[in-house]
Design an enzyme around this catalytic site. Structure first.
Site, PDB file in Angstrom:
ATOM      1  N   HIS A  23       0.843  -1.205   0.000  1.00 51.86           N
ATOM      2  CA  HIS A  23       0.000   0.000   0.000  1.00 51.86           C
ATOM      3  C   HIS A  23       0.877   1.254   0.000  1.00 51.86           C
ATOM      4  O   HIS A  23       0.647   2.186  -0.785  1.00 51.86           O
ATOM      5  CB  HIS A  23      -0.908  -0.023   1.235  1.00 51.86           C
ATOM      6  CG  HIS A  23      -1.701   1.228   1.430  1.00 51.86           C
ATOM      7  ND1 HIS A  23      -3.016   1.344   1.023  1.00 51.86           N
ATOM      8  CD2 HIS A  23      -1.373   2.430   1.987  1.00 51.86           C
ATOM      9  CE1 HIS A  23      -3.457   2.558   1.316  1.00 51.86           C
ATOM     10  NE2 HIS A  23      -2.477   3.236   1.915  1.00 51.86           N
ATOM     11  N   GLU A  24       1.878   1.270   0.866  1.00 50.89           N
ATOM     12  CA  GLU A  24       2.748   2.444   0.941  1.00 50.89           C
ATOM     13  C   GLU A  24       3.608   2.594  -0.303  1.00 50.89           C
ATOM     14  O   GLU A  24       3.917   3.718  -0.725  1.00 50.89           O
ATOM     15  CB  GLU A  24       3.614   2.368   2.194  1.00 50.89           C
ATOM     16  CG  GLU A  24       2.833   2.303   3.509  1.00 50.89           C
ATOM     17  CD  GLU A  24       1.867   3.468   3.680  1.00 50.89           C
ATOM     18  OE1 GLU A  24       2.086   4.536   3.082  1.00 50.89           O
ATOM     19  OE2 GLU A  24       0.862   3.311   4.417  1.00 50.89           O
ATOM     20  N   HIS A  27       1.876   4.583  -2.824  1.00 55.05           N
ATOM     21  CA  HIS A  27       2.018   6.036  -2.664  1.00 55.05           C
ATOM     22  C   HIS A  27       3.410   6.504  -3.098  1.00 55.05           C
ATOM     23  O   HIS A  27       3.555   7.522  -3.783  1.00 55.05           O
ATOM     24  CB  HIS A  27       1.819   6.432  -1.194  1.00 55.05           C
ATOM     25  CG  HIS A  27       0.420   6.284  -0.694  1.00 55.05           C
ATOM     26  ND1 HIS A  27      -0.664   6.860  -1.319  1.00 55.05           N
ATOM     27  CD2 HIS A  27      -0.079   5.635   0.392  1.00 55.05           C
ATOM     28  CE1 HIS A  27      -1.765   6.569  -0.640  1.00 55.05           C
ATOM     29  NE2 HIS A  27      -1.430   5.823   0.395  1.00 55.05           N
TER      30      HIS A  27
END
Length: 438
Positions: A23-24, A27
């Site tokens: 998920h990170e 980003h």
């Protein structure tokens, strides 16, 4: 505690941490591609247990495995009308002080030469892509995990039944009553009286060969009440059993959970085994994914109403609704149950589908348009795009970047609420957890 349960808990936590790490990355990668300076990539919260710096970014693991973050410089623009290179005196108002403290912290991260690498200076669509990158990664991961199961193992919602007995009913229970335990007034099931046993393979019905459960079920329902001859193979030998079927209330082919329909049909009282599951092609996976996402959205929307049951289960001794949300503790327990109670391919498939479900939940939850969630920053980027598009269409001066710092008081309130929910869920998952297998 069973060793397999502990292994399941650890495996699930590992899978969840990998999901958070990805998920990170969702980003970080677009942020770096758009020239935004990323100073930290961390998995977990609290004290740093390991880190290494490569270029501008410190990569590390923290002690509490309950999330992660990517730190990008310049998340908040300078105050309106102020000099971006100077700080004004702090306000005495507590809410304004929160906003100014956040701006001050954001400015202190900006080093000489970083002026064009700050988040707030980027085009609105770039900011939107950066903030949606994390949830998008979880959606992709969820669909890849689930799609892999659907195309190799098969769709768990589409079992292909075999004409082999898995269980024999002791009595006849009308389908509309929704119970499973026999009562003294219930009539005995014909299969139990005729001597059917689990493992019997049904091969003949009234002197006609049958090769599928669909055939067997259709013949039983159509036969109505009265004696029939059923040939079974038991331990390699063929036997003929002669049950006396009765009429019983069973669901019709058009019956659904929301709109049940019943009719009186012939009843034997055996359940079939699952031979395998129907495999999906790409089109089937896409159709299933749409249904899956709709179910997840409905489940997430119902969380506020279900928290009441969590409170009652935690402090009032009420039965825990299996549809209520769970914390990372409860999710780990479920993963442990799956590894402990199931075996073979079913264990692996159920575990993978659990991870897929949690990835989709992470994505949907993060898309809620409230700070500090990704959806709050994404909403700010969309609003900025609308304002700039209107200014361009009306030939007005371009507006400043949207100041999401103004939403920080709401963010603190949301964070406080989320922490409270997390504490309640963790406590409930300890004292009254959801159990998949009783």
């Amino acid at each position: 505690m069973d060793v397999l349960v502990i292994v399941g808990i650890l495996l699930f936590l590992l899978g969840l941490m990998i999901s958070i790490a990805l998920h990170e990355i969702g980003h970080m990668v677009p942020a770096k591609l758009f020239g935004i300076k990323v100073t930290q990539y961390m998995v977990g919260f609290g004290r740093t247990v390991w880190s290494r710096r490569r270029g501008d970014t410190e990569y590390g693991l923290k002690a509490i495995p309950l999330g992660g973050f990517v730190r990008m410089i310049g998340m908040f623009p300078p105050e309106p009308g102020g000099d971006p290179h100077r700080l004004r005196k702090a306000s005495t108002g507590p809410i304004q002080a929160l906003v100014e403290d956040a701006r001050r912290a954001a400015k202190e991260e900006i080093e000489p030469g970083d002026e064009d690498r700050v988040f707030y200076r980027k085009a609105w669509w770039k900011k939107l892509i950066v903030m949606l990158g994390g949830p998008a990664m979880n959606v992709v991961l969820a669909l890849l995990l689930a799609g892999g199961v659907l195309m190799t193992f098969g769709n768990p919602e589409k079992p292909v039944l075999a004409p082999t007995v898995s269980s024999v009913s002791e009595c006849v229970i009308p389908a509309s009553e929704g119970r499973v335990a026999c009562e003294p007034d219930d009539a005995p099931a014909p299969a139990a009286e005729a001597g059917f046993q689990p493992g019997d393979e049904i091969v003949i019905f009234n002197d006609q060969p049958v090769t599928s459960w669909e055939q067997v079920s259709a013949e039983i329902r159509a036969a109505g009440a009265g004696p029939v001859r059923i040939g079974v193979v038991r331990d390699g030998e063929q036997l003929t059993l002669s049950p006396d079927l009765i009429m019983a209330e069973r669901p019709t082919a058009d019956s659904t959970v929301d709109d049940p329909e019943y009719s009186e049909v012939g009843f034997l009282g055996v359940s079939p085994i699952i031979d395998h599951y129907e495999k999906e092609n790409v089109a089937g996976v896409m159709a299933w994914s749409g249904t899956f996402m709709t179910r997840m959205l409905d489940a997430m929307a119902g969380i506020p109403q279900r928290m009441g049951n969590v409170w009652d289960a935690a402090f009032g001794g009420a039965e825990r609704d299996p549809e209520t949300p769970v914390s990372i503790v409860g999710a780990g327990r479920i993963g442990g149950e799956i590894v402990s109670e199931l075996a073979g391919a079913e264990r692996i498939v159920t575990f993978i589908m659990l991870l897929a479900t949690f990835n989709m939940a992470i994505a949907i939850f993060n898309l809620v348009p409230l700070l500090p969630l990704d959806g709050g920053h994404a909403a700010g980027a969309i609003w900025e795009g609308i304002k700039r598009g209107w200014a361009r269409a009306t030939r007005r001066p371009m507006p400043r970047p949207v100041d999401v710092a103004k939403g920080l008081p709401i963010a603190y309130g949301v964070a406080f609420l989320l922490i409270g929910m997390a504490v309640l869920l963790i406590y409930a998952d300890i004292v009254n957890p959801i159990r998949l297998f009783g």
